[in-house]
Design a protein around this motif. Structure first.
Motif, PDB file in Angstrom:
ATOM      1  N   ASN A   1       0.842  -1.203   0.000  1.00 54.39           N
ATOM      2  CA  ASN A   1       0.000   0.000   0.000  1.00 54.39           C
ATOM      3  C   ASN A   1       0.873   1.249   0.000  1.00 54.39           C
ATOM      4  N   GLY A   2       0.460   2.247  -0.782  1.00 56.20           N
ATOM      5  CA  GLY A   2       1.194   3.504  -0.829  1.00 56.20           C
ATOM      6  C   GLY A   2       2.416   3.496  -1.726  1.00 56.20           C
ATOM      7  N   ALA A   3       2.592   2.413  -2.496  1.00 53.63           N
ATOM      8  CA  ALA A   3       3.790   2.303  -3.345  1.00 53.63           C
ATOM      9  C   ALA A   3       3.696   3.166  -4.600  1.00 53.63           C
ATOM     10  N   GLY A   4       2.446   3.469  -5.026  1.00 56.72           N
ATOM     11  CA  GLY A   4       2.262   4.283  -6.228  1.00 56.72           C
ATOM     12  C   GLY A   4       1.554   3.571  -7.359  1.00 56.72           C
ATOM     13  N   LYS A   5       0.911   2.439  -7.070  1.00 58.27           N
ATOM     14  CA  LYS A   5       0.274   1.632  -8.123  1.00 58.27           C
ATOM     15  C   LYS A   5      -0.887   2.390  -8.776  1.00 58.27           C
ATOM     16  N   SER A   6      -1.807   2.879  -7.959  1.00 57.77           N
ATOM     17  CA  SER A   6      -2.943   3.628  -8.516  1.00 57.77           C
ATOM     18  C   SER A   6      -2.490   4.954  -9.118  1.00 57.77           C
ATOM     19  N   THR A   7      -1.453   5.545  -8.537  1.00 60.47           N
ATOM     20  CA  THR A   7      -0.892   6.777  -9.109  1.00 60.47           C
ATOM     21  C   THR A   7      -0.410   6.532 -10.533  1.00 60.47           C
TER      22      THR A   7
END
Length: 248
Positions: free
Chosen positions: A40-46
């Motif tokens: 979570n928070g790694a940037g996947k959706s970004t």
């Protein structure tokens, strides 16, 4: 040498003043399925929102090439017309607009051509049958009263109707039971061909067992730190991300 469908060079993306993607590189060829996994928070959706052109995400460095041409400055609708599609993690409910009317409007917007009601209805019926979705579904208001599985199936139906060159699925499997994951996966598999590609973001190996990705990428702290085949997803399932966090 064949031009890649999507090529991302040293992409850096900010939300406000916070840098999320920190020099990401990725290439996707025609006919390929790529999976992106990461904590979570790694940037996947970004990543997928940046590819789609969401205005909240600003590119501070790097380039996104689609079929060899930069799309950095293009708006969302312009990217959609090029053949880029993104499914939503949490699809919106829209009262008063049927699934059929929404899809016909979307198809016209993307192609720039008006499709007659009868011709579109016939094409939609074929897609519904292909995906094993009840035809009555097309007359329901968009996502209103839909279960989680029905909302996700509706996203796959949109993909079927719009026939994108690149389909990006952002956690399409989240919140689905085993049967719904299988139905969604089978739908995506039926829409695959040698000219289109799929980029799927997931936390789970179960959907990848159906989709059989050509490449699995591990995204940590805004960068892809490891790329492998489907066995990489199995490794994540067993051992988590700890050893990959050290590579970021």
């Amino acid at each position: 040498m064949e031009t890649k469908l999507l090529k991302i060079n040293n992409l850096k993306t900010k939300v406000g003043e916070k840098e999320i993607l920190k020099g990401l590189n990725l290439e996707i060829g025609k006919g390929e399925v790529h999976a992106i996994m990461g904590p979570n928070g790694a940037g996947k959706s970004t990543l997928v929102n940046t590819i789609m052109g969401h205005p909240r995400y600003s590119i501070s460095d790097g380039e996104i090439l689609f079929e060899g041409k930069s799309i950095n400055e293009l708006k969302v609708d312009e990217r959609a017309r090029l053949g880029i599609f993104m499914s939503f993690q949490y699809p919106e409910e829209i009262q008063g607009i049927t699934v059929e009317n929404f899809l016909r409007s979307a198809k016209s917007a993307v192609t720039g051509k008006n499709t007659g009601i009868l011709a579109f209805r016939k094409a939609l019926k074929e897609k519904l049958n292909l995906l094993k979705i009840d035809e009555a579904y097309a007359q329901r208001y968009l996502n209103v009263g839909f279960s989680g599985g029905e909302k996700k199936k509706n996203e796959i139906l949109q993909m079927a109707v719009l026939e994108p060159k690149l389909a990006m699925l952002d956690e399409t499997d989240s919140g689905l039971d085993v049967d719904a994951v299988r139905i969604v996966s089978e739908g995506v598999s039926k829409l695959r061909n040698s000219e289109n590609s799929v980029l799927i973001i997931t936390h789970h190996n179960s959907i990848l067992e159906y989709l059989k990705p050509d490449y699995v990428h591990i995204l940590v702290n805004g960068r892809i730190v490891k790329t492998g085949d489907a066995s990489l997803a199995e490794e994540i399932e067993k051992s988590g991300y700890d050893k990959f966090k050290a590579l970021a």
